[in-house]
Design a protein around this motif. Structure first.
Motif, short mmCIF file in Angstrom:
data_model
loop_
_atom_site.label_atom_id
_atom_site.label_comp_id
_atom_site.label_asym_id
_atom_site.label_seq_id
_atom_site.Cartn_x
_atom_site.Cartn_y
_atom_site.Cartn_z
N HIS A 208 46.81 36.68 40.07
CA HIS A 208 45.41 36.80 40.49
C HIS A 208 44.67 37.77 39.57
O HIS A 208 43.54 37.48 39.13
CB HIS A 208 45.35 37.27 41.94
CG HIS A 208 43.97 37.60 42.40
ND1 HIS A 208 43.08 36.63 42.86
CD2 HIS A 208 43.29 38.79 42.48
CE1 HIS A 208 41.93 37.21 43.19
NE2 HIS A 208 42.04 38.53 42.97
N ALA A 209 45.27 38.92 39.29
CA ALA A 209 44.61 39.94 38.48
C ALA A 209 44.35 39.43 37.06
O ALA A 209 43.27 39.65 36.48
CB ALA A 209 45.46 41.20 38.44
N VAL A 210 45.34 38.76 36.49
CA VAL A 210 45.19 38.26 35.11
C VAL A 210 44.09 37.21 35.04
O VAL A 210 43.33 37.14 34.05
CB VAL A 210 46.54 37.70 34.61
CG1 VAL A 210 46.36 36.93 33.30
CG2 VAL A 210 47.53 38.85 34.41
N SER A 211 43.98 36.38 36.06
CA SER A 211 42.98 35.31 36.02
C SER A 211 41.57 35.80 36.35
O SER A 211 40.58 35.18 35.93
CB SER A 211 43.37 34.20 36.99
OG SER A 211 43.32 34.67 38.34
N GLN A 212 41.45 36.92 37.09
CA GLN A 212 40.15 37.35 37.59
C GLN A 212 39.56 38.55 36.85
O GLN A 212 38.35 38.78 36.92
CB GLN A 212 40.25 37.70 39.08
CG GLN A 212 40.63 36.53 39.95
CD GLN A 212 39.59 35.43 39.95
OE1 GLN A 212 38.38 35.70 40.02
NE2 GLN A 212 40.04 34.19 39.83
N GLU A 332 35.34 50.32 34.16
CA GLU A 332 35.44 49.93 35.56
C GLU A 332 36.76 49.20 35.81
O GLU A 332 37.20 48.38 34.99
CB GLU A 332 34.26 49.02 35.92
CG GLU A 332 34.27 48.50 37.34
CD GLU A 332 33.18 47.49 37.60
OE1 GLU A 332 33.03 47.05 38.76
OE2 GLU A 332 32.48 47.13 36.62
N GLY A 333 37.40 49.49 36.95
CA GLY A 333 38.71 48.91 37.20
C GLY A 333 38.87 48.37 38.61
O GLY A 333 37.96 48.47 39.45
N TRP A 334 40.06 47.81 38.85
CA TRP A 334 40.38 47.22 40.15
C TRP A 334 41.80 47.65 40.54
O TRP A 334 42.70 47.71 39.69
CB TRP A 334 40.32 45.69 40.07
CG TRP A 334 38.95 45.18 39.74
CD1 TRP A 334 37.99 44.77 40.61
CD2 TRP A 334 38.39 45.03 38.42
NE1 TRP A 334 36.86 44.39 39.94
CE2 TRP A 334 37.08 44.54 38.59
CE3 TRP A 334 38.87 45.29 37.12
CZ2 TRP A 334 36.24 44.29 37.51
CZ3 TRP A 334 38.03 45.03 36.05
CH2 TRP A 334 36.74 44.53 36.25
N ALA A 335 41.98 47.93 41.81
CA ALA A 335 43.30 48.31 42.33
C ALA A 335 43.62 47.42 43.53
O ALA A 335 42.82 47.30 44.45
CB ALA A 335 43.32 49.78 42.75
N TYR A 336 44.80 46.81 43.49
CA TYR A 336 45.27 45.97 44.59
C TYR A 336 46.48 46.63 45.23
O TYR A 336 47.47 46.94 44.55
CB TYR A 336 45.64 44.57 44.09
CG TYR A 336 44.44 43.77 43.64
CD1 TYR A 336 43.67 43.07 44.57
CD2 TYR A 336 44.08 43.71 42.30
CE1 TYR A 336 42.56 42.34 44.17
CE2 TYR A 336 42.98 42.97 41.89
CZ TYR A 336 42.22 42.29 42.83
OH TYR A 336 41.12 41.58 42.43
#
Length: 883
Positions: A208-212, A332-336
């Motif tokens: 999911h992370a790689v695609s989004q 800017e980043g994302w954490a799951y």
């Protein structure tokens, strides 16, 4: 933003100024601020340093090597010039090195070898929030040196997430904070599917992370095992074509670690599978997404093996925040997060000192020669006592006596003054360290392993000891699972290692684990200067003969009546599996076991030679006449026993035991059976309750010269030798103790005047208005809890049961304990049935008596029921006839 400009740069002048006027500093700076790599070089030219070294303690080898390499390259140098590092089995320090980054126990070794720290001007403790035991010990020793020998020594405690206020207060130090380099990070929880394994949930999250999202992905996993499983799960993922999957953990070769820490030369996108080594102190370029399992492997004390064990545990909220922050270092980043949003984490991680085995710490403190150290969190007393017992078995500490002198002169008591840290509760004194203990300490490993490494008498045995040390420290190389037979023989692991050296690897063995084992054994051989090549075979008992010295408490002998059961030297018992490869061995050295309801289960062991056991441990073999309580027959047994430690080798009855020993055996019987085995009468139980209640009701009777004794179960059992033993003298049976002798023994500690005071303050009977004496009952409730839910016990109100007519004319409730405690009145009918329970007799007469009178007058017409109970004559009889 220029990558060589760090947020902490603006704070560096304040750091230098603070250390110019105060010897300690607490520095808080989040990941990305640059504290690890910018603070040490900024202090090199400080006047107070006077050209001396800066030593920085870094908790992990990967981070230590990376930090030193980065600082060296900033100066256009290689590690080992101005900046170097020292980690276990690796040294990059030269003659001109002025900044040393060290790990694990290396700082402790420096302090133990040279308490003056000649040539060192500052100690920096990086990532202190991780609360590793080595950091806590290093700080305690450094504060001791600063207080007594080196007032000019600077101590800086640095951290990304900690309770800075508490630490600054503890150190009596200024506190400075820096902003971090961070961008906004969007945090979301990535739910697992029903009964989904971690590796499959992680794979979905990565895809999911790689695609989004753009950028590299950093995945936090507990350890190597989970990294391997996730790596295998990703191998077949079409979504990750063209994406490099890399691992990062402390056991990787240096070249692979360096590759992860540098940008990909061809610009490939990367997924980094990392342990919590990536949580702080190392920078991974290009990371925009963090996937966090919420798990880490952290040390816990493992009573099964006797070593610290790495357990998979849930991380603290501070760690979760720090991990998420890694996604916002460059943009800017994302954490799951892979745990449910409803799950709440502990705010901070617990310090290692509170949850690991402390034999190494106890040995360090004994070598230091002083327990007057100030720990941020003191070592638990129970764990320290167990550590000392083990060290005495290993020969590292003397069997008794005070600690040796401190390596520094005694310093004055430390108070919260400008030049010293605040005080903390001192530890109990430790036995003196032995010469063997000092040699063990120099090896820098767990005391069990150190004792074994020092035991061999020839080169071949030393070579085998190196193999065993690696085997005991490493993960099990034998695979387990469905269809794979279990093995409890340590020899099977060593034979797999020997086969690997000859190019053979069986199907049930992990090649990577054996490669790591072989590398570790080579490092130990270099460390111990062992030239003998590894053998391909050894005598059957060779492994056990060496392990005797690492596990003296786990030496076990086969039970004469059950070949699967073994009695251990520490008094416990353990049992083999039904299919054990060790079946039939008369002696074992157990390296790992598991607690179960009755007997522990032997998980791993090796057989020793009894002749070697007798040769190496002659003092632990003994023959002794014993008079003991036999719980099976509830009587005294007199025997002559031959023992190894607590293992009974043989036992035969004694015809004429020493009569003086019977009292000791009967006291042991009471310890086993409990206080109820003694001839309590109701009067003695009441006397005990009165004493316990008075200690609670009257503060002056709980302390001081006139204090009443503590008669709780725990106190009585702990002092049986003091008050009961003499009463049992000359008796051969417990039931020979009569009530009178027992009562005198129980009261023996109280002088006559104090006994009379008990009777005055807590009388057993009281005269009521009818002229009759009525009994007061006292009670202590051991189940009472305090406001925090802890069981503390406490007194119950005294009870006086009396017929209502006997209290006519009495206005106030009777009291005991010098008027401090009201009696609870159980008011009875003429037939002895309860009418009312109250501690407010006056209120009863005013409000309740009129209703009682109406009801009782018809039921008991022959008894007086006056309209005015205040002036009526009290009586215990019915009305005279004709009235």
């Amino acid at each position: 933003m220029n990558p060589l400009v760090f947020p902490i740069d603006a704070l560096l002048p304040q750091i230098r100024d603070s250390l110019a006027t105060h010897p300690r500093l607490v520095l808080e700076a989040p990941p990305g601020a640059g504290k690890t790599t910018q603070v040490p070089p900024a202090l090199l030219d400080a006047p107070w340093l006077q050209g001396r070294k800066i030593v920085m303690l870094e908790p992990r080898r990967v981070a230590a090597r990376a930090a030193a390499t980065f600082m060296a390259r900033q100066r256009g140098e290689q590690p080992g010039e101005t900046v170097g590092y020292r980690i276990r089995f690796e040294n990059k320090v030269g003659a001109n090195t002025r900044i040393e980054v060290v790990t694990e126990g290396i700082l402790t070794r420096m302090l133990q070898d040279d308490p003056m720290l000649e040539g060192v001007g500052a100690l920096l403790f990086d990532e202190f929030h991780e609360r590793h035991l080595s950091a806590d010990l290093g700080l305690a020793l450094a504060l001791d040196v600063q207080a007594g020998l080196r007032e000019d020594l600077r101590i800086v405690v640095m951290s990304a997430t900690l309770d800075g206020e508490r630490l600054a207060q503890f150190l009596d130090a200024p506190r400075l904070g820096s902003a971090g380099r961070s961008f906004p990070v969007s945090v979301a929880h990535f739910p697992a599917r029903r009964e989904e394994a971690l590796e499959h949930q992680t794979r979905r999250a990565i895809e999911h992370a790689v695609s989004q999202h753009p950028g590299d992905v950093l995945v936090f996993l507990p350890g190597q095992r989970e990294i391997s499983r996730v790596d295998a799960a990703l191998a077949s993922s079409d979504a990750l074509r063209g994406v490099d999957v890399l691992a990062l953990h402390g056991e990787l070769p240096v070249e692979q670690q360096s590759r992860v820490l540098q940008p990909d030369p061809e610009g490939h996108r990367r997924v980094v599978l990392a342990t919590n080594v990536a949580e702080s102190s190392v920078t991974l370029p290009g990371v925009r997404v963090v996937i966090d399992s919420g798990l880490a492997r952290e040390p816990r004390y493992d009573p099964n093996s006797g070593f610290p064990r790495l357990d998979v545990v849930t991380i603290a909220q501070a760690s979760a925040d720090q991990r998420a922050g890694r996604a916002g270092r460059v943009a800017e980043g994302w954490a799951y997060r892979l745990w449910p949003e409803s799950q709440r984490l502990e705010p901070q991680r617990r310090p290692e000192i509170a949850q690991v085995e402390l034999a190494g710490l106890a040995l360090e403190l004994a070598a230091w020669g002083s327990t007057q150290l100030r720990f941020v969190d003191a070592p638990p007393s129970g764990a320290m006592a167990a550590a000392c017992e083990l060290l005495q078995r290993l020969g590292a500490l003397a069997a008794g006596g005070a600690s040796t002198a401190s390596p520094r002169d005694a310093a004055p008591a430390i108070g919260p003054t400008h030049g010293s840290a605040t005080t903390a509760k001192p530890l109990a004194a430790l036995p003196a360290i032995t010469s063997v203990g000092r040699r063990m300490l120099a090896l820098g490993t767990h005391p069990r392993l150190a004792a074994m490494l020092l035991a061999p008498r020839d080169a071949e045995a030393r070579s085998l000891a190196c193999d065993l040390a690696a085997l005991l420290e490493a993960r099990d190389p034998l695979r387990t699972g469905p269809g794979v037979p279990r093995s409890d023989a340590l020899a099977d692991r060593w034979q797999a290692l020997a086969a690997f050296r000859n190019g053979r690897v069986a199907g049930n063995v992990s090649r990577s684990a054996l490669a790591a084992l072989d590398q570790a054994t080579r490092q130990w051989r270099r460390r111990l200067r062992v030239d003998a090549p590894p053998r391909t075979d050894h005598p059957a008992h060779a492994l056990g003969d060496l392990l005797l010295h690492a596990f003296p408490d786990r030496i076990a002998r086969q039970h004469p009546g059950d070949p699967y059961r073994y009695q251990l030297a520490n008094g416990r018992s353990a049992k083999l599996f039904d299919d054990s490869a060790l079946y039939g061995e008369p002696w074992l050295v157990i390296t790992e076991l598991r607690d179960e309801a009755r007997d522990a289960r032997i998980l791993r062991a090796a057989p020793p030679d009894e002749a070697v056991l007798r040769r190496d441990f002659p003092s632990r073999f003994a023959t002794e006449d014993r008079v003991v309580w036999d719980a099976a027959v509830r009587g005294i047994a007199a025997v002559r026993e031959s023992r190894f430690d607590r293992i009974v080798l043989s036992s035969r009855p004694l015809a004429r035991p020493d009569p003086a020993r019977y009292a000791d055996a009967l006291v042991d019987a009471v310890r086993q059976l409990g206080l109820d085995a003694l001839p309590w009468t109701e009067g003695l139980r009441q006397w005990r309750a009165r004493v316990r209640c008075l200690r609670a009701w009257c503060a002056e009777l709980a302390e001081g010269e006139a204090a009443l004794p503590d008669l709780s179960d725990a106190a009585l059992l702990a002092t049986l030798d003091d008050w009961l033993k003499s009463a049992l003298s000359g008796k051969t049976r417990l039931d020979a103790l009569d009530e009178q002798a027992f009562g005198e023994a129980l009261k023996s500690a109280l002088p006559w005047a104090l006994r009379q005071r008990i009777d005055a303050l807590a009388p057993t009977r009281i005269t009521v208005p009818s002229g009759m004496e009525r009994r007061i009952e006292y009670a202590w409730d051991d189940a009472l809890t305090d406001a925090d839910g802890r069981t503390v016990g406490g007194p119950q109100p005294p009870v006086l049961a009396v017929k209502l007519q006997e209290l006519f004319g009495l206005a106030d409730t009777p009291r005991v304990a010098d008027g401090r405690v009201p009696v609870t009145l159980h008011l009875l009918s003429p037939g002895g049935r309860p009418l009312q329970v109250t501690q407010d007799l006056k209120g009863f007469w005013e409000r309740t008596y009129p209703e009682v009178k109406k009801e009782m007058k018809g039921r008991y017409p022959k008894h007086p029921w006056p309209d005015d109970p205040w002036t009526a004559t009290a009586t215990h009889r019915a009305k005279p006839r004709g009235t």
